[in-house]
Structures are given as C-alpha cells and as structure tokens.
Design a protein around this motif. Structure first.
Motif, PDB file in Angstrom:
ATOM      1  N   THR A   1       0.845  -1.204   0.000  1.00 54.77           N
ATOM      2  CA  THR A   1       0.000   0.000   0.000  1.00 54.77           C
ATOM      3  C   THR A   1       0.874   1.246   0.000  1.00 54.77           C
ATOM      4  OG1 THR A   1      -1.609  -1.262   1.280  1.00 54.77           O
ATOM      5  CG2 THR A   1      -1.978   1.107   1.114  1.00 54.77           C
ATOM      6  N   MET A   2       1.939   1.233   0.786  1.00 56.17           N
ATOM      7  CA  MET A   2       2.805   2.413   0.796  1.00 56.17           C
ATOM      8  C   MET A   2       3.417   2.658  -0.579  1.00 56.17           C
ATOM      9  SD  MET A   2       6.216   3.487   2.964  1.00 56.17           S
ATOM     10  CE  MET A   2       5.505   3.528   4.575  1.00 56.17           C
ATOM     11  N   ARG A   3       3.924   1.600  -1.195  1.00 56.24           N
ATOM     12  CA  ARG A   3       4.646   1.838  -2.445  1.00 56.24           C
ATOM     13  C   ARG A   3       3.717   2.186  -3.594  1.00 56.24           C
ATOM     14  NH1 ARG A   3       4.518  -3.064  -5.575  1.00 56.24           N
ATOM     15  NH2 ARG A   3       5.489  -1.851  -7.206  1.00 56.24           N
ATOM     16  N   THR A   4       2.482   1.702  -3.557  1.00 55.21           N
ATOM     17  CA  THR A   4       1.574   2.003  -4.656  1.00 55.21           C
ATOM     18  C   THR A   4       0.800   3.303  -4.428  1.00 55.21           C
ATOM     19  OG1 THR A   4      -0.058   0.513  -3.686  1.00 55.21           O
ATOM     20  CG2 THR A   4       1.299  -0.370  -5.474  1.00 55.21           C
ATOM     21  N   MET A   5       0.605   3.704  -3.187  1.00 56.54           N
ATOM     22  CA  MET A   5      -0.161   4.938  -2.948  1.00 56.54           C
ATOM     23  C   MET A   5       0.726   6.145  -2.692  1.00 56.54           C
ATOM     24  SD  MET A   5      -3.728   4.054  -1.230  1.00 56.54           S
ATOM     25  CE  MET A   5      -4.246   5.619  -1.889  1.00 56.54           C
ATOM     26  N   LEU A   6       1.945   5.927  -2.179  1.00 55.75           N
ATOM     27  CA  LEU A   6       2.809   7.074  -1.878  1.00 55.75           C
ATOM     28  C   LEU A   6       3.954   7.155  -2.889  1.00 55.75           C
ATOM     29  CD1 LEU A   6       2.867   6.925   2.039  1.00 55.75           C
ATOM     30  CD2 LEU A   6       1.357   8.226   0.536  1.00 55.75           C
TER      31      LEU A   6
ATOM     32  N   GLY B   1      10.019   1.254   3.427  1.00 58.03           N
ATOM     33  CA  GLY B   1       8.599   0.883   3.413  1.00 58.03           C
ATOM     34  C   GLY B   1       8.163   0.131   4.657  1.00 58.03           C
ATOM     35  N   VAL B   2       8.699   0.525   5.803  1.00 55.47           N
ATOM     36  CA  VAL B   2       8.319  -0.155   7.048  1.00 55.47           C
ATOM     37  C   VAL B   2       7.330   0.669   7.870  1.00 55.47           C
ATOM     38  CG1 VAL B   2      10.305  -1.678   7.329  1.00 55.47           C
ATOM     39  CG2 VAL B   2      10.477   0.715   8.102  1.00 55.47           C
ATOM     40  N   GLY B   3       6.553  -0.038   8.676  1.00 51.70           N
ATOM     41  CA  GLY B   3       5.633   0.624   9.602  1.00 51.70           C
ATOM     42  C   GLY B   3       4.468   1.319   8.930  1.00 51.70           C
ATOM     43  N   TYR B   4       4.088   0.881   7.721  1.00 50.42           N
ATOM     44  CA  TYR B   4       2.950   1.564   7.087  1.00 50.42           C
ATOM     45  C   TYR B   4       1.668   1.297   7.868  1.00 50.42           C
ATOM     46  CZ  TYR B   4      -0.433   3.511   3.985  1.00 50.42           C
ATOM     47  OH  TYR B   4      -1.447   4.286   3.497  1.00 50.42           O
ATOM     48  N   ASN B   5       0.982   2.344   8.249  1.00 51.65           N
ATOM     49  CA  ASN B   5      -0.269   2.159   8.995  1.00 51.65           C
ATOM     50  C   ASN B   5      -1.328   3.193   8.630  1.00 51.65           C
ATOM     51  OD1 ASN B   5       0.796   4.355  10.431  1.00 51.65           O
ATOM     52  ND2 ASN B   5      -0.183   3.715  12.343  1.00 51.65           N
ATOM     53  N   GLY B   6      -1.319   3.612   7.344  1.00 44.68           N
ATOM     54  CA  GLY B   6      -2.425   4.453   6.884  1.00 44.68           C
ATOM     55  C   GLY B   6      -3.734   3.671   6.954  1.00 44.68           C
ATOM     56  N   PHE B   7      -4.850   4.375   6.716  1.00 39.34           N
ATOM     57  CA  PHE B   7      -6.160   3.710   6.736  1.00 39.34           C
ATOM     58  C   PHE B   7      -6.107   2.355   6.020  1.00 39.34           C
ATOM     59  CE2 PHE B   7      -8.609   8.020   6.590  1.00 39.34           C
ATOM     60  CZ  PHE B   7      -8.380   8.200   7.945  1.00 39.34           C
ATOM     61  N   GLY B   8      -6.810   1.363   6.565  1.00 36.73           N
ATOM     62  CA  GLY B   8      -7.023   0.131   5.824  1.00 36.73           C
ATOM     63  C   GLY B   8      -7.814   0.467   4.571  1.00 36.73           C
ATOM     64  N   ARG B   9      -7.593  -0.297   3.494  1.00 33.79           N
ATOM     65  CA  ARG B   9      -8.157   0.104   2.217  1.00 33.79           C
ATOM     66  C   ARG B   9      -8.439  -1.085   1.322  1.00 33.79           C
ATOM     67  NH1 ARG B   9      -7.417   5.540   0.065  1.00 33.79           N
ATOM     68  NH2 ARG B   9      -6.361   6.432   1.864  1.00 33.79           N
ATOM     69  N   ALA B  10      -9.666  -1.220   0.890  1.00 33.44           N
ATOM     70  CA  ALA B  10      -9.965  -2.121  -0.221  1.00 33.44           C
ATOM     71  C   ALA B  10     -10.123  -1.215  -1.425  1.00 33.44           C
ATOM     72  CB  ALA B  10     -11.230  -2.917   0.037  1.00 33.44           C
ATOM     73  N   ARG B  11      -9.292  -1.422  -2.452  1.00 31.41           N
ATOM     74  CA  ARG B  11      -9.252  -0.496  -3.585  1.00 31.41           C
ATOM     75  C   ARG B  11      -9.781  -1.127  -4.863  1.00 31.41           C
ATOM     76  NH1 ARG B  11      -3.193   1.366  -3.995  1.00 31.41           N
ATOM     77  NH2 ARG B  11      -2.636  -0.470  -2.755  1.00 31.41           N
ATOM     78  N   GLY B  12     -10.154  -0.277  -5.783  1.00 31.32           N
ATOM     79  CA  GLY B  12     -10.538  -0.758  -7.122  1.00 31.32           C
ATOM     80  C   GLY B  12     -11.738  -1.687  -7.117  1.00 31.32           C
ATOM     81  N   LEU B  13     -12.695  -1.414  -6.241  1.00 36.88           N
ATOM     82  CA  LEU B  13     -13.889  -2.265  -6.175  1.00 36.88           C
ATOM     83  C   LEU B  13     -14.876  -1.892  -7.275  1.00 36.88           C
ATOM     84  CD1 LEU B  13     -14.489  -2.004  -2.298  1.00 36.88           C
ATOM     85  CD2 LEU B  13     -13.269  -3.833  -3.524  1.00 36.88           C
ATOM     86  N   THR B  14     -15.499  -2.915  -7.834  1.00 37.89           N
ATOM     87  CA  THR B  14     -16.613  -2.668  -8.756  1.00 37.89           C
ATOM     88  C   THR B  14     -17.886  -2.999  -7.981  1.00 37.89           C
ATOM     89  OG1 THR B  14     -15.236  -3.293 -10.621  1.00 37.89           O
ATOM     90  CG2 THR B  14     -17.633  -3.322 -10.970  1.00 37.89           C
ATOM     91  N   VAL B  15     -18.695  -1.989  -7.745  1.00 36.98           N
ATOM     92  CA  VAL B  15     -19.889  -2.190  -6.912  1.00 36.98           C
ATOM     93  C   VAL B  15     -21.116  -2.176  -7.806  1.00 36.98           C
ATOM     94  CG1 VAL B  15     -21.225  -1.305  -4.954  1.00 36.98           C
ATOM     95  CG2 VAL B  15     -18.716  -1.117  -4.940  1.00 36.98           C
ATOM     96  N   ILE B  16     -21.860  -3.289  -7.795  1.00 43.17           N
ATOM     97  CA  ILE B  16     -23.007  -3.395  -8.709  1.00 43.17           C
ATOM     98  C   ILE B  16     -24.294  -3.675  -7.947  1.00 43.17           C
ATOM     99  CG2 ILE B  16     -21.672  -4.135 -10.718  1.00 43.17           C
ATOM    100  CD1 ILE B  16     -22.425  -7.027  -9.989  1.00 43.17           C
TER     101      ILE B  16
END
Ligand SMILES: Nc1nc2c(c(=O)[nH]1)N[C@H]1C(S)=C(S)[C@@H](COP(=O)(O)O)O[C@H]1N2
Ligand SMILES: [Mo]
Length: 370
Positions: A90-95, A355-370
């Motif tokens: 999550t850190m490397r893909t979001m930050l 990339g240690v100690g990442y603790n930003g919000f938990g996140r489920a990303r890229g959801l398709t909601v139907i």
C-alpha cells in the motif's frame, strides 16, 4: 493451502503470506497458514540445542532446551506477530516506490506462544531490577545460518522490557500448543508482544545483556523508519546511525473482505459486508474501536469487534461492519482503528525508503460495486 514455496537458499529465503481471507477466518492463526519471513535459509536444529546467557551483570549461563522446559515456570501469551514491512504494497503504490518485499496485508499472525519468561532466565543469570534504568539492552543472536546481509541474525530491545513481567516477553518453545515448527524457530525463539517481528529472533543461540543495541545488520541498517530525505541507498547512508531502530509496531487495521479489485453486489438496502483485522500500537492494546467508511472518509460507521477485547491486550481483533457504498467502478472502502492508549490511524503514514511501519487507513481499492 496453495501458497508459493520459494526454494530455500541463502539468496531466496522462504517468504510468504497467506491469502487475506484465509487469514481472517480464525482468531488464532493456524500454524500452516502463518506467514514466513526469513533473511536466510531455515536451519533444522535438534532438541538437544543449548542457548547461552551472558553479558553485563550476568554469569555465563548455558541452558539446554530441556532445562528451559523443566526448570522454569511455563508462561503462555497470545499476541500478534507482525513483520515491520506488512502493508508495504500500500505504501509503495499509494505514496512512492520503496525497497523491500512487496508484502500485502497478511504478514501478520495471532498465535499462542509458550515457554519460560525471559525475566526468570535473566534472574537465574544474575541480572535483576537493579540493572534497570542504566540504558542496557538485551541482544538476541542466532548464528545457525548466514543471512543475506550479515553472517548471522540478531536484534535487541531495552532491558526494562525484558525484566518487567507485564511485557510478557518469553523464550518460546511452543506455538499453538505444539513444539515450534522449524520455519518458526525450532526449538526456541524470542516472543516480544507488541514489537516488530524482526526482534523475535528464531533459532536462538545467545542472550546478551549489553551497553549497546545488537550490532547485527538487521538492527542497525534495516528496520528503521528513515526520514523522507533518504531517497535511495546512497542518500540513506548518512541516516542509518541517526535513526532509531524500530521497536513497537504502530496501530493498524486492514480491510480484507472485500479484497482489492473485487466485484461486490450490494444488498437490497445498498450495503456491503466488510471484514478485517486491527492491531494495537505496541503495549497500548487492546484495540477499542474500529470504524469503516464507504465514502472516502466523509462518514464512518463503527465496526463490531470480535471476542472480548478487554482480555486481549496483545492480540489483534477481527472486526466486521456493514457500510453504504455507491454503485460504480474504482470504489474504495476504508478502515481506521483506535486503541486503549488513545492511538488512532490517520490516512497515510510517513513514506520511508524501506517501506516499514505503514499504517495508513485500511483500504480495499478498485472495487466494482453493482
Ligand atoms: N534467526 C532469524 N530470526 C528471525 C528472522 C530471520 O530471518 N532469522 N526474521 C525476523 C523477521 S524480519 C520476522 S518478521 C519474524 C518472522 O517470523 P516468522 O517467520 O515466524 O513468521 O522473524 C524474525 N526472526
Ligand atoms: Mo520482518
């Protein structure tokens, strides 16, 4: 369970995490699905193994595994074990890109460990409360196999943590009611609740009370939250010695159901079932509250926490919630946890090279909601 097994050599040690949904299916993590983190090959030691206690205030004391088992009261502790690099993805893909294994959210387990208290072992060696308050460290070393960045593996924590019974530091012989399996440190490893996995030395050979931290590479030149000015290995050089070694893990939570990229069907009342885990910060457990948002953090609903959190200071909590999400693509569901010490998650934690100690919000990303 289907997990990729790396061939174990010094260059490609066994490092793996279970699928997040499998991990979330039990409060106590079954040994076969627990994550593995190794900096070298896995040694296969025998039951006749002996550890050595030495250093400041200590008479050199050899202790066989048999003695550890029979000459000290056995203490069980149930707690979370988490790799400092958990959630690096999550850190490397979001930050921003970081260096290290691309761990998802599952480099964590919640198990019961059993063995003598480290306090009792230190007392036997002559180290007692009179040695506290002097800035001493307890170093743990394993000399069994060469690691990728050092000839051996080691780490250390402050002596006070090892002397205070309330910290529940043990020299574990058992995991989940069985002798430790080889990959988790057979026959003996250190268990330090609330502290980064890197200090939980497996295949323990030596316990040393000393003036300084462990000199091992993994204590001094890795597992540190470097300042953002350290942007590559070269610029990191000047920062290693000035940056404290990681000890307590930060408060954290992740969303595991639904998973990133999943297609989610809304219930009749427009809701999504959400599940995850949360861990407290260091010794500040238990987790007291988890909240979930389906609208990018504008509004939050309280999750239902599993188990009796009051008795579970060092454990994770498994939680569930129902949250409203609008139909569409690229939807996200967020989580944030709070603990008894008043710690709470914020949107992101500080980017750092390793990339240690990442603790930003938990996140489920890229959801398709139907
Ligand atoms: N001897 C030894 N101990 C070790 C390691 C190692 O490579 N060698 N890895 C550490 C790290 S970084 C972590 S996160 C935990 C992982 O424990 P596990 O493999 O039992 O999950 O062990 C720690 N203890
Ligand atoms: Mo780790």
């Amino acid at each position: 369970m289907a997990v990729a097994l790396n061939p174990q050599t010094e260059d490609t040690p066994l490092n793996r995490e279970p699928p997040i949904k499998t991990l979330l299916s039990s409060f106590l993590t079954p040994t076969p699905i627990s994550y593995d983190r190794n900096h070298g090959p896995i040694p296969h030691l025998s039951a006749t193994h002996t550890i050595h206690v030495d250093g400041v205030g200590s008479d050199p004391l050899p202790l066989s595994v048999q003695q550890l088992q029979t000459e000290f009261p056995q203490h069980a502790v149930t707690c979370a074990l988490e790799c400092a690099g958990n959630r690096r993805h999550t850190m490397r893909t979001m930050l921003k890109e970081v260096q290290g294994i691309d761990w998802g959210d599952a480099a964590v387990m919640n198990c019961t460990w059993k063995g003598p208290r480290l306090r009792d072992i230190l007392l036997r060696a002559g180290v007692d409360d009179r040695h506290a308050g002097r800035g001493l460290h307890v170093a743990f070393s394993s000399y069994q196999v060469p690691c990728q960045e050092d000839e051996w593996f080691g780490g250390s924590v402050e002596l006070e943590r090892c002397l205070g019974e309330e910290w529940n530091v043990i020299v574990a012989l058992e995991m989940n009611g069985e002798p430790l399996p080889p990959n988790h440190g057979y026959p003996v490893r250190v268990v330090i609740p609330g502290v980064a996995g890197a200090r939980w030395v497996k295949w323990l050979d030596r316990i040393t009370v000393q003036e300084q931290e462990s000199v091992n590479f993994y204590q001094r030149r890795d597992y540190k939250v470097l300042p953002p000015d350290a942007v590559d290995s070269a610029s990191a050089e000047g920062f290693w010695d000035r940056t404290p070694a990681m000890c307590d893990m930060p408060i954290n939570s992740v969303v595991g159901v639904p998973e990133d990229g999943e297609r989610v069907v809304l219930s009749d009342d427009g809701m999504v079932e959400v599940k995850g885990y949360a861990v407290p910060q260091g010794a500040d457990g238990p987790v007291t509250r988890v909240q979930v948002s389906g609208d990018g953090g504008l509004t939050w609903v309280d999750a239902e926490l599993g188990g009796s959190a009051g008795e579970r200071k060092w454990c994770w909590v498994l939680w569930r919630a129902r949250v409203a999400v609008e139909r569409g693509n690229e939807r996200e569901i967020l989580s944030r946890a709070f603990d008894a010490g008043g710690n709470g998650q914020v949107e992101h934690s500080q980017w750092n090279l390793r990339g240690v100690g990442y603790n930003g919000f938990g996140r489920a990303r890229g959801l398709t909601v139907i």
